[in-house]
Design an enzyme around this catalytic site. Structure first.
Site, short mmCIF file in Angstrom:
data_model
loop_
_atom_site.label_atom_id
_atom_site.label_comp_id
_atom_site.label_asym_id
_atom_site.label_seq_id
_atom_site.Cartn_x
_atom_site.Cartn_y
_atom_site.Cartn_z
N HIS A 197 -1.41 -6.19 2.81
CA HIS A 197 -2.08 -4.63 2.90
C HIS A 197 -3.26 -4.90 1.52
O HIS A 197 -3.32 -3.50 1.51
CB HIS A 197 -0.95 -3.99 1.44
CG HIS A 197 0.15 -3.23 2.53
ND1 HIS A 197 1.42 -2.89 2.16
CD2 HIS A 197 1.11 -4.50 3.70
CE1 HIS A 197 2.18 -2.79 3.03
NE2 HIS A 197 1.98 -3.68 3.94
N ILE A 241 -7.03 -1.38 -0.53
CA ILE A 241 -6.00 -1.84 -0.63
C ILE A 241 -5.13 -0.71 0.47
O ILE A 241 -5.44 0.68 -0.08
CB ILE A 241 -5.57 -1.52 -1.92
CG1 ILE A 241 -5.97 -2.23 -2.96
CG2 ILE A 241 -4.10 -1.87 -2.09
CD1 ILE A 241 -5.97 -2.27 -4.27
N CYS A 242 -4.81 -1.00 0.53
CA CYS A 242 -4.15 0.04 1.73
C CYS A 242 -2.45 0.69 1.46
O CYS A 242 -1.55 -0.09 0.79
CB CYS A 242 -3.27 -0.68 3.17
SG CYS A 242 -2.71 0.24 4.88
N LEU A 243 -2.47 1.71 0.02
CA LEU A 243 -1.39 1.99 -0.22
C LEU A 243 -1.43 3.65 0.00
O LEU A 243 -2.97 4.18 -1.13
CB LEU A 243 -1.85 1.28 -1.80
CG LEU A 243 0.02 1.70 -3.01
CD1 LEU A 243 1.09 0.77 -2.51
CD2 LEU A 243 -0.78 1.88 -4.28
#
Lengths: 184, 154
Positions: B86, B93-95
């Site tokens: 991620h 950041i993929c969050l």
């Protein structure tokens, strides 16, 4: 503000009196979950979370389509919070009235279109052709007009006259048909 | 101190509590943050017993004056970007809590904890499958990316 609490915390640090620690904890209990200050114009949500009304209002305005509690993401709205009135609060004014309430959304219903446009006869005219053993078929088509069909046209309108005229034509057609069968 | 905006007031409070009681493995660069409250640098250590044990990472937080109603812009910076499904090689950041699921009750501390937990639960060190394409085409600001959150396992 932050520095004072810092100083107090270090003063009551290891081995300090437990009372100071409790006081600080109590103070934090009444902090708004958004601005982290002591809540002013406090409101509490149905899920039990405390906010300043101005803070919560701003959050509700930020995402009007998805209003959720910042802490637990339960559904929340202006009408689902309870104002808190302490003893020192002389004017018991609803904090929700301080921030101007946003105008209500407006929408109009779509145009009402009937499902079946009809053939120009208007509502209330039904034609039926009976198919059956000889005399009964004729009778069913002829005497349908007496049935309580939905909304027969009121007496005196052009539609009523039209229906009476058609009724007579069908009656005469039926009579001629019967006579033709008898004499032919 | 007297004329602080609400966002500065809150950032000041958060900075104090993060310096006083930081989560394990997390340290904030207090001097830099107090000079410019809208730009923080946070150092993070890989948790012992996970794939990132012994590694050191640097996170950058950028705040707007709409904070905490608007989420912070959080990216990994420096030479060591964690290799994680991620985390893109440019530090993005993929969050979901950094965009869609942001809430003003979250804080720098809770974002740091989420990132520590995201790294710690990783099973295999690898870049996201679309890394090279994304890094070539993305905006500098990760909040401009239309993230598609679909993997809840890591």
């Amino acid at each position: 503000m932050a520095e004072t609490s810092e100083a107090r915390a270090s003063a009551s640090a290891p081995g300090g009196d437990a009372g100071g620690e409790d006081d600080k904890h109590d103070e934090r209990m009444l902090e708004c979950n958004i601005c982290l200050d002591t809540a002013r114009d406090a409101v509490v949500s149905m899920c039990g979370h405390l906010f300043c009304w101005p803070c919560l209002h701003q959050w509700l305005e930020t995402r009007p389509s998805r209003q959720v509690c910042p802490v637990c993401k339960a559904a929340i709205s202006r009408d689902k919070v309870i104002p808190l009135y302490g003893r020192g609060n002389t004017k018991q004014e609803d904090p929700r009235n301080k921030v101007p309430p946003r105008p209500a959304g407006q929408r109009t219903e779509p145009e009402n279109t009937s499902g079946f446009p009809g053939f120009g006869f208007g509502e209330g005219f039904h034609m039926s052709f009976g198919i059956g053993a000889f005399p009964f078929g004729v009778f069913t088509s002829t005497f349908n007009f007496g049935d309580p069909r939905p909304s027969a046209a009121p007496r005196g309108t052009a539609q009523y006259d039209e229906e009476q005229f058609l009724s007579k034509i069908f009656l005469w057609v039926a009579i001629l048909f019967v006579l033709w069968l008898i004499f032919a | 101190m007297a004329a602080m905006s609400p966002s500065e007031r809150r950032l000041q409070k958060e900075l104090m509590s993060l310096m006083k009681e930081p989560p394990p493995g997390v340290t904030v660069d207090g001097d830099q943050a107090s000079q410019n409250l809208t730009l923080w640098t946070v150092h993070m250590e890989g948790v012992p017993g996970t794939l990132y044990e012994g590694e050191k990472f640097v996170l950058q937080f950028k705040f707007t004056n709409k904070y905490p109603f608007d989420s912070p812009e959080v990216t990994f910076i420096g030479n060591n970007i964690p290799i994680h499904p991620h985390v893109y090689s440019n530090g993005h950041i993929c969050l979901s809590i950094l965009t869609d699921d942001w809430s003003p009750a979250l804080s720098v501390q809770s974002v740091c904890l989420s990132i520590v937990s995201m790294l710690s639960s990783c099973k295999e060190k690898k870049r996201p499958p679309d890394n090279s394409f994304y890094v070539k085409t993305c905006n500098k600001n990760p909040k401009k990316t239309k993230w598609w959150y679909h993997d809840d396992s890591v």
